[in-house]
Enzyme design. Structure first.
Site, PDB file in Angstrom:
ATOM      1  N   GLU A  87     -14.022   5.209   6.667  1.00 39.46           N
ATOM      2  CA  GLU A  87     -12.644   5.489   7.585  1.00 39.46           C
ATOM      3  C   GLU A  87     -12.766   5.996   9.021  1.00 39.46           C
ATOM      4  OE1 GLU A  87      -9.761   5.316   8.160  1.00 39.46           O
ATOM      5  OE2 GLU A  87      -8.793   6.944   6.735  1.00 39.46           O
TER       6      GLU A  87
ATOM      7  N   ASP B  63      -3.214   4.948  -2.191  1.00 37.94           N
ATOM      8  CA  ASP B  63      -3.527   6.798  -1.830  1.00 37.94           C
ATOM      9  C   ASP B  63      -3.637   7.322  -3.228  1.00 37.94           C
ATOM     10  OD1 ASP B  63      -5.044   8.997  -0.837  1.00 37.94           O
ATOM     11  OD2 ASP B  63      -3.724   8.488   1.351  1.00 37.94           O
TER      12      ASP B  63
ATOM     13  N   ASP C 103      -6.169  10.618  -2.771  1.00 40.06           N
ATOM     14  CA  ASP C 103      -6.163  11.088  -1.939  1.00 40.06           C
ATOM     15  C   ASP C 103      -8.425  11.806  -2.544  1.00 40.06           C
ATOM     16  OD1 ASP C 103      -4.964  11.879  -0.833  1.00 40.06           O
ATOM     17  OD2 ASP C 103      -3.296  12.943  -1.894  1.00 40.06           O
TER      18      ASP C 103
ATOM     19  N   TYR D  56       0.571  -1.121   0.035  1.00 43.12           N
ATOM     20  CA  TYR D  56       0.126  -0.428  -0.110  1.00 43.12           C
ATOM     21  C   TYR D  56       1.496   0.680   0.193  1.00 43.12           C
ATOM     22  CZ  TYR D  56      -3.315   3.740   1.684  1.00 43.12           C
ATOM     23  OH  TYR D  56      -3.888   4.911   1.971  1.00 43.12           O
TER      24      TYR D  56
ATOM     25  N   HIS E  11      -7.151   4.979  -3.647  1.00 42.29           N
ATOM     26  CA  HIS E  11      -8.473   5.021  -3.813  1.00 42.29           C
ATOM     27  C   HIS E  11      -8.921   6.297  -3.008  1.00 42.29           C
ATOM     28  CE1 HIS E  11      -7.114   6.156   0.300  1.00 42.29           C
ATOM     29  NE2 HIS E  11      -6.586   5.433   1.004  1.00 42.29           N
TER      30      HIS E  11
ATOM     31  N   CYS F  81      -5.832  14.248   6.436  1.00 41.94           N
ATOM     32  CA  CYS F  81      -5.637  12.534   6.715  1.00 41.94           C
ATOM     33  C   CYS F  81      -6.824  11.933   7.033  1.00 41.94           C
ATOM     34  CB  CYS F  81      -4.384  12.428   7.137  1.00 41.94           C
ATOM     35  SG  CYS F  81      -4.784  10.904   8.688  1.00 41.94           S
TER      36      CYS F  81
ATOM     37  N   ARG G 169     -13.751   5.788  -0.539  1.00 44.71           N
ATOM     38  CA  ARG G 169     -13.606   5.822   0.427  1.00 44.71           C
ATOM     39  C   ARG G 169     -14.740   7.049   0.739  1.00 44.71           C
ATOM     40  NH1 ARG G 169      -8.139   8.136   3.461  1.00 44.71           N
ATOM     41  NH2 ARG G 169      -8.808   9.814   4.297  1.00 44.71           N
TER      42      ARG G 169
ATOM     43  N   ASP H 166      -0.054  15.387   6.284  1.00 46.72           N
ATOM     44  CA  ASP H 166      -1.339  15.319   5.127  1.00 46.72           C
ATOM     45  C   ASP H 166      -2.911  16.086   4.685  1.00 46.72           C
ATOM     46  OD1 ASP H 166      -2.472  14.074   2.855  1.00 46.72           O
ATOM     47  OD2 ASP H 166      -2.889  12.336   3.816  1.00 46.72           O
TER      48      ASP H 166
ATOM     49  N   GLU I 256     -11.578   9.561  -1.706  1.00 46.55           N
ATOM     50  CA  GLU I 256     -12.756   9.912  -0.448  1.00 46.55           C
ATOM     51  C   GLU I 256     -13.509  11.140  -1.219  1.00 46.55           C
ATOM     52  OE1 GLU I 256      -8.986  12.479   0.990  1.00 46.55           O
ATOM     53  OE2 GLU I 256      -8.666  10.850   0.889  1.00 46.55           O
TER      54      GLU I 256
ATOM     55  N   ASN J  59      -8.468   0.038   7.972  1.00 46.87           N
ATOM     56  CA  ASN J  59      -7.367   0.987   8.076  1.00 46.87           C
ATOM     57  C   ASN J  59      -6.631   0.639   9.156  1.00 46.87           C
ATOM     58  OD1 ASN J  59      -5.550   2.524   7.535  1.00 46.87           O
ATOM     59  ND2 ASN J  59      -6.453   4.616   7.395  1.00 46.87           N
TER      60      ASN J  59
END
Length: 296
Positions: free
Chosen positions: A185, A83, A85, A41, A110, A120, A155, A56, A112, A207
């Site tokens: 998340e 990731d 974002d 990952y 992924h 983050c 996500r 982040d 979000e 996660n």
């Protein structure tokens, strides 16, 4: 690229939980591969930390993230989950994001449902876009992939903003939009963790972040709850920071590294980890002479 995504699909269909340690660079990627893990990952927070030295909070660009993900995939040789974002914009931006990640050799990404600039997932101060806007971005991501095996992970960060029930509603909507894997998340209790896999039909991602918001569970416990993929975003980076700090403090206090050499990776082992045996084999195959190497 296609083989990597297809391999990830097969791993997600196999029995048990797929465990993917998080890394931010090629060194850690090679360690994960050496230790026998089947997938890897790319952590967004770790990438921001190692590339920028900043938290982040949305400072990394799409091309910087895709470049780093591609380097991790290349160094590890493992199916790489990365990731991405928020997808870096609207549906058209998401299309380009998927194309860049796929071209880099990534097997999955992924996105979000946060507003930009994102944070983050375990930090305060997040805001969300409307669920229908995120659903459109998921449809765009699925349409953009050239390899149908490329895995799109949706996500939602809604627990901290709208509450747990709304987070489940969003996850269901994202599944209907075509997401292959669902990532709710920062759940904060066992009750929430038990409810997530039961609420949807698609595989769910767990996660195991280091914030302490989500209960620390074993792989066996994660599997028993019904999750299919477990990521450990910054485990290696968090482990490396105390080790590096201790070495520097000893250098500063003792004025020498002699007393710690038995605790450090040997010089030859370091280069072997980086692929020096393969380099030597290639040099022999192509008959690169010592004189020629010296001139490079």
């Amino acid at each position: 690229m296609g083989r990597s995504a297809g391999k990830l699909r097969a791993l997600l269909k196999a029995p048990g939980v797929l465990t993917a340690p998080g890394v931010a660079d090629g060194v850690m990627a090679r360690i994960v591969a050496r230790e026998g893990f089947s997938a890897i990952y790319m952590t967004g927070a770790g990438t921001a930390a190692t590339r920028l030295g900043w938290p982040d909070v949305g400072l990394m660009t799409m091309t910087e993230m895709a470049d780093n993900a591609g380097r991790i995939a290349g160094a590890s040789g493992l199916p790489t989950i990365a990731d991405a974002d928020t997808g870096y914009g609207g549906p058209l931006n998401v299309r380009r994001t998927v194309q860049c990640y796929e071209s880099a050799g990534v097997a999955a990404l992924h996105m979000e449902d946060q507003s930009w600039p994102k944070r983050c997932g375990h930090m305060a101060g997040k805001t969300l876009i409307p669920a229908e806007d995120m659903a459109a971005k998921i449809r765009a991501a699925c349409d953009a992939r050239e390899d149908p095996d490329f895995v799109v992970i949706a996500r939602t960060d809604a627990i901290a903003v709208e509450g747990f029930d709304k987070a489940l509603d969003r996850a269901k909507r994202y599944e209907q939009a075509g997401a292959d894997v669902l990532f709710v998340e920062a759940p904060t209790s066992m009750e929430q963790l038990e409810a997530i896999p039961r609420a949807v039909s698609a595989p769910c991602l767990f996660n195991m972040a280091m914030s302490g918001k989500t209960p620390f569970l074993s792989v066996e416990e994660i599997e028993a709850l019904g999750f299919k993929l477990a990521i450990y975003p910054n485990l290696m980076l968090m482990a490396a920071i105390p080790a590096a700090t201790g070495a520097l403090r000893r250098l500063k206090s003792e004025g020498s590294i002699k007393g710690m050499t038995n605790e450090l990776t040997k010089f030859t082992d370091f280069f072997d980890l980086m692929g020096m045996p393969e380099v030597r084999e290639l040099e022999e195959r192509y008959q690169i002479s010592e004189d020629a190497r010296a001139g490079y």
